[in-house]
Scaffold this motif. Structure first.
Motif, mmCIF file in Angstrom:
data_model
loop_
_atom_site.group_PDB
_atom_site.id
_atom_site.type_symbol
_atom_site.label_atom_id
_atom_site.label_comp_id
_atom_site.label_asym_id
_atom_site.label_seq_id
_atom_site.Cartn_x
_atom_site.Cartn_y
_atom_site.Cartn_z
ATOM 1 N N PRO A 73 0.812 -1.215 0.000
ATOM 2 C CA PRO A 73 0.000 0.000 0.000
ATOM 3 C C PRO A 73 0.849 1.271 0.000
ATOM 4 O O PRO A 73 1.785 1.407 0.773
ATOM 5 N N ASP A 74 0.497 2.166 -0.892
ATOM 6 C CA ASP A 74 1.169 3.453 -1.020
ATOM 7 C C ASP A 74 0.308 4.500 -0.317
ATOM 8 O O ASP A 74 -0.808 4.793 -0.779
ATOM 9 N N PRO A 75 0.793 5.088 0.792
ATOM 10 C CA PRO A 75 -0.016 6.071 1.525
ATOM 11 C C PRO A 75 -0.511 7.223 0.650
ATOM 12 O O PRO A 75 -1.620 7.716 0.852
ATOM 13 N N ALA A 76 0.271 7.635 -0.335
ATOM 14 C CA ALA A 76 -0.154 8.733 -1.214
ATOM 15 C C ALA A 76 -1.364 8.323 -2.051
ATOM 16 O O ALA A 76 -2.278 9.131 -2.261
ATOM 17 N N VAL A 77 -1.401 7.095 -2.514
ATOM 18 C CA VAL A 77 -2.548 6.618 -3.288
ATOM 19 C C VAL A 77 -3.765 6.465 -2.383
ATOM 20 O O VAL A 77 -4.877 6.847 -2.741
ATOM 21 N N LEU A 78 -3.554 5.930 -1.189
ATOM 22 C CA LEU A 78 -4.672 5.727 -0.264
ATOM 23 C C LEU A 78 -5.299 7.047 0.171
ATOM 24 O O LEU A 78 -6.493 7.105 0.469
ATOM 25 N N VAL A 113 2.458 -11.000 6.625
ATOM 26 C CA VAL A 113 3.382 -11.969 7.227
ATOM 27 C C VAL A 113 2.717 -12.632 8.430
ATOM 28 O O VAL A 113 2.766 -13.857 8.590
ATOM 29 N N SER A 114 2.055 -11.847 9.274
ATOM 30 C CA SER A 114 1.354 -12.404 10.443
ATOM 31 C C SER A 114 0.237 -13.348 10.031
ATOM 32 O O SER A 114 0.043 -14.400 10.648
ATOM 33 N N MET A 115 -0.504 -12.984 8.977
ATOM 34 C CA MET A 115 -1.580 -13.862 8.507
ATOM 35 C C MET A 115 -1.020 -15.206 8.048
ATOM 36 O O MET A 115 -1.606 -16.254 8.322
ATOM 37 N N LEU A 116 0.108 -15.159 7.358
ATOM 38 C CA LEU A 116 0.738 -16.408 6.930
ATOM 39 C C LEU A 116 1.172 -17.238 8.135
ATOM 40 O O LEU A 116 0.907 -18.445 8.192
ATOM 41 N N GLU A 117 1.840 -16.607 9.077
ATOM 42 C CA GLU A 117 2.322 -17.325 10.258
ATOM 43 C C GLU A 117 1.165 -17.910 11.059
ATOM 44 O O GLU A 117 1.238 -19.053 11.514
ATOM 45 N N CYS A 118 0.093 -17.167 11.217
ATOM 46 C CA CYS A 118 -1.077 -17.663 11.949
ATOM 47 C C CYS A 118 -1.792 -18.781 11.194
ATOM 48 O O CYS A 118 -2.556 -19.538 11.789
ATOM 49 N N SER A 119 -1.536 -18.889 9.903
ATOM 50 C CA SER A 119 -2.146 -19.940 9.082
ATOM 51 C C SER A 119 -1.232 -21.140 8.898
ATOM 52 O O SER A 119 -1.507 -22.024 8.085
ATOM 53 N N GLY A 120 -0.119 -21.160 9.636
ATOM 54 C CA GLY A 120 0.763 -22.320 9.609
ATOM 55 C C GLY A 120 1.839 -22.293 8.545
ATOM 56 O O GLY A 120 2.364 -23.335 8.156
ATOM 57 N N PHE A 121 2.193 -21.094 8.080
ATOM 58 C CA PHE A 121 3.249 -20.945 7.086
ATOM 59 C C PHE A 121 4.469 -20.267 7.705
ATOM 60 O O PHE A 121 4.363 -19.583 8.715
ATOM 61 N N ARG A 122 5.592 -20.460 7.041
ATOM 62 C CA ARG A 122 6.833 -19.771 7.395
ATOM 63 C C ARG A 122 7.299 -19.021 6.158
ATOM 64 O O ARG A 122 7.455 -19.601 5.075
ATOM 65 N N VAL A 123 7.497 -17.710 6.292
ATOM 66 C CA VAL A 123 7.943 -16.906 5.160
ATOM 67 C C VAL A 123 9.416 -17.187 4.905
ATOM 68 O O VAL A 123 10.247 -17.082 5.813
ATOM 69 N N GLU A 124 9.736 -17.564 3.676
ATOM 70 C CA GLU A 124 11.118 -17.857 3.301
ATOM 71 C C GLU A 124 11.771 -16.699 2.561
ATOM 72 O O GLU A 124 12.950 -16.434 2.745
ATOM 73 N N GLN A 125 11.012 -16.050 1.691
ATOM 74 C CA GLN A 125 11.555 -14.955 0.880
ATOM 75 C C GLN A 125 10.513 -13.865 0.726
ATOM 76 O O GLN A 125 9.314 -14.135 0.711
ATOM 77 N N ARG A 126 11.009 -12.635 0.574
ATOM 78 C CA ARG A 126 10.159 -11.486 0.259
ATOM 79 C C ARG A 126 10.863 -10.686 -0.829
ATOM 80 O O ARG A 126 12.049 -10.406 -0.730
ATOM 81 N N TYR A 127 10.112 -10.342 -1.863
ATOM 82 C CA TYR A 127 10.666 -9.598 -2.987
ATOM 83 C C TYR A 127 9.814 -8.363 -3.272
ATOM 84 O O TYR A 127 8.634 -8.324 -2.932
ATOM 85 N N GLY A 128 10.419 -7.406 -3.961
ATOM 86 C CA GLY A 128 9.715 -6.200 -4.344
ATOM 87 C C GLY A 128 9.249 -6.224 -5.788
ATOM 88 O O GLY A 128 8.499 -5.346 -6.210
ATOM 89 N N TRP A 129 9.695 -7.239 -6.555
ATOM 90 C CA TRP A 129 9.242 -7.380 -7.934
ATOM 91 C C TRP A 129 9.550 -8.787 -8.415
ATOM 92 O O TRP A 129 10.295 -9.525 -7.781
ATOM 93 N N TYR A 130 8.985 -9.157 -9.559
ATOM 94 C CA TYR A 130 9.108 -10.511 -10.089
ATOM 95 C C TYR A 130 10.520 -10.871 -10.514
ATOM 96 O O TYR A 130 10.827 -12.042 -10.712
ATOM 97 N N ASP A 131 11.392 -9.890 -10.649
ATOM 98 C CA ASP A 131 12.775 -10.163 -11.031
ATOM 99 C C ASP A 131 13.665 -10.470 -9.830
ATOM 100 O O ASP A 131 14.875 -10.618 -9.964
ATOM 101 N N THR A 185 11.368 -3.454 -0.331
ATOM 102 C CA THR A 185 11.656 -2.272 0.483
ATOM 103 C C THR A 185 10.368 -1.480 0.655
ATOM 104 O O THR A 185 9.344 -1.791 0.044
ATOM 105 N N GLU A 186 10.439 -0.422 1.440
ATOM 106 C CA GLU A 186 9.246 0.399 1.638
ATOM 107 C C GLU A 186 8.806 1.094 0.356
ATOM 108 O O GLU A 186 7.651 1.486 0.231
ATOM 109 N N GLU A 187 9.701 1.241 -0.614
ATOM 110 C CA GLU A 187 9.348 1.858 -1.887
ATOM 111 C C GLU A 187 8.748 0.864 -2.887
ATOM 112 O O GLU A 187 8.246 1.267 -3.938
#
Length: 140
Positions: free
Chosen positions: A39-44, A104-122, A127-129
């Motif tokens: 979510p981008d605060p400026a768009v919201l 991330v919390s929703m995943l953890e509460c649903s029995g998942f462990r986050v392995e990776q986080r990316y900002g784009w498909y490449d 990051t926050e941007e």
């Protein structure tokens, strides 16, 4: 789950049910990968009466967007207006906004462990941007 599809589930119960179904059908060494908007605060915070030009790259077509954010439900109502020589068409849809720590919390509460986080498909780091938040998770 590509292209922000999870964002079409608006309620927490729907998201939890989806994640439970995925977890149940995921093989022991399987992975869940999905993308949601960051979510981008400026768009919201946009004025819902303003219209913004988008996608200027197609000759003979002009596209515009307006939006209204419901902070209580974390829902972004979007309207796209596409102008061509044949007239203007309106496309409206609503997306659930998932904030980074929330998803991330929703995943953890649903029995998942986050392995990776990316900002784009490449594979760009998240990051926050980042406009997109891609997560890869396995069964915890």
């Amino acid at each position: 789950i590509p292209l922000h599809s999870l964002s079409h589930l608006h309620g927490n119960d729907d998201v939890r049910s989806c994640l439970a179904g995925i977890r149940k059908s995921l093989k022991k060494d399987g992975r869940l990968a999905f993308a949601v908007h960051n979510p981008d605060p400026a768009v919201l915070a946009r004025d819902p009466d303003e219209v913004f030009r988008i996608h200027p790259g197609i000759a003979g077509v002009a596209a515009y967007e307006s939006s209204r954010y419901d902070s209580a439900g974390q829902l972004l109502d979007l309207s796209w207006f596409v102008e061509t020589s044949g007239g203007t068409e309106r496309f409206a849809y609503t997306l659930r906004m998932f904030f980074p720590l929330e998803i991330v919390s929703m995943l953890e509460c649903s029995g998942f462990r986050v392995e990776q986080r990316y900002g784009w498909y490449d594979g760009t780091p998240f990051t926050e941007e980042s406009g997109t938040h891609i997560l890869v998770a396995s069964k915890a």
